[in-house]
Design an enzyme around this catalytic site. Sequence first.
Site, short mmCIF file in Angstrom:
data_model
loop_
_atom_site.label_atom_id
_atom_site.label_comp_id
_atom_site.label_asym_id
_atom_site.label_seq_id
_atom_site.Cartn_x
_atom_site.Cartn_y
_atom_site.Cartn_z
N THR A 160 -6.74 -4.94 0.62
CA THR A 160 -5.65 -5.25 1.56
C THR A 160 -6.01 -6.52 2.25
OG1 THR A 160 -4.98 -2.85 1.39
CG2 THR A 160 -4.10 -4.18 3.07
N ASP B 152 0.70 -1.18 0.01
CA ASP B 152 -0.01 -0.03 -0.04
C ASP B 152 0.87 1.32 -0.14
OD1 ASP B 152 -2.99 -0.76 0.82
OD2 ASP B 152 -1.66 -2.03 1.84
#
Length: 308
Positions: free
Chosen positions: A121, A50
């Site tokens: 995620t 990320d």
Amino acid sequence: MSGSPVVMRLLASAYNVAEKAGSIVRKVLHSGDLGIVEKTGANDLQTLADRLAQQSICASLSRRFPKVTIIGEEDLPSEETSEDLIEDGHSEDILQKTCPVEYSGLKEEELVVWVDPLDGTKEYTEGLLDHVTVLIGIAYGGKAIAGVINQPFYNYQLGAGAELGRTIWGMPGLGAFGFQLKEVENDRRIVVTTRSHSNKVVMDCVDAMEPHEVVRVGGAGNKIIQLVEGQVSAYVFASLGCKKWDTCAPEAILHAVGGKLTDMHGNGYRYDANVKRMNSTGVLATLRNHEFYLSRVPQSVRQALKAD
């Protein structure tokens, strides 16, 4: 590239930047060290992928388009981005397209870019790699006008040697590219909803659609891909949780093929730079028959998700 309208140049750059971010996401996974931290809890995670992907996207685009407002999901400290994270290429295919007239005169400073460097995620950390996407949405005047979705692990189920990844893009008035548009057959109501953020209101709304089948997967980008590829007929999420960077790129692509994304009251979301990030009144997205699905939203759900 300098002769093309700025929005086409930005979109062409975003295409390559999304591909670079996808390669970063794969590289971090293959390294075996995801660098996971919890943001607000076990269902709200951040990984090294990320962080690096967002740095890459924001630094690459802001270097070439310094007046564009870029808003990323991750709250990162400002630091120098290493040169190996910078992508300065662009898609010639996109530059060859004719820009819709209403966007041809836009200026850099009028554009807002919404970035989710790694949508899904939680699924990424659990090995559900087909749920993972990189999202770059472009907005003007509060509307999503272009979007790029990269799927870093597309084809991963084919095993060793498969070429991983694909990039989808679209712009209302121009079309959407990189996938085969399909609709669910035989008017079946197949509803896709959240995998990890469910509650009674969410399920009451799903049940009210009287679906033939319910699919639970992660990632807003992934759900919209399922919609435009004919695997599901509606994306129904009657809850907080989704944010502007989750929906800007997917909404632009969906609109480019005649679909629709609204909240549970039938209102569109705005993507101006100063709006609140949360899509607090839920998400309803369809390729066709939006009004039918909207009419099925229970009053109790509308009450629970009161418009601001």
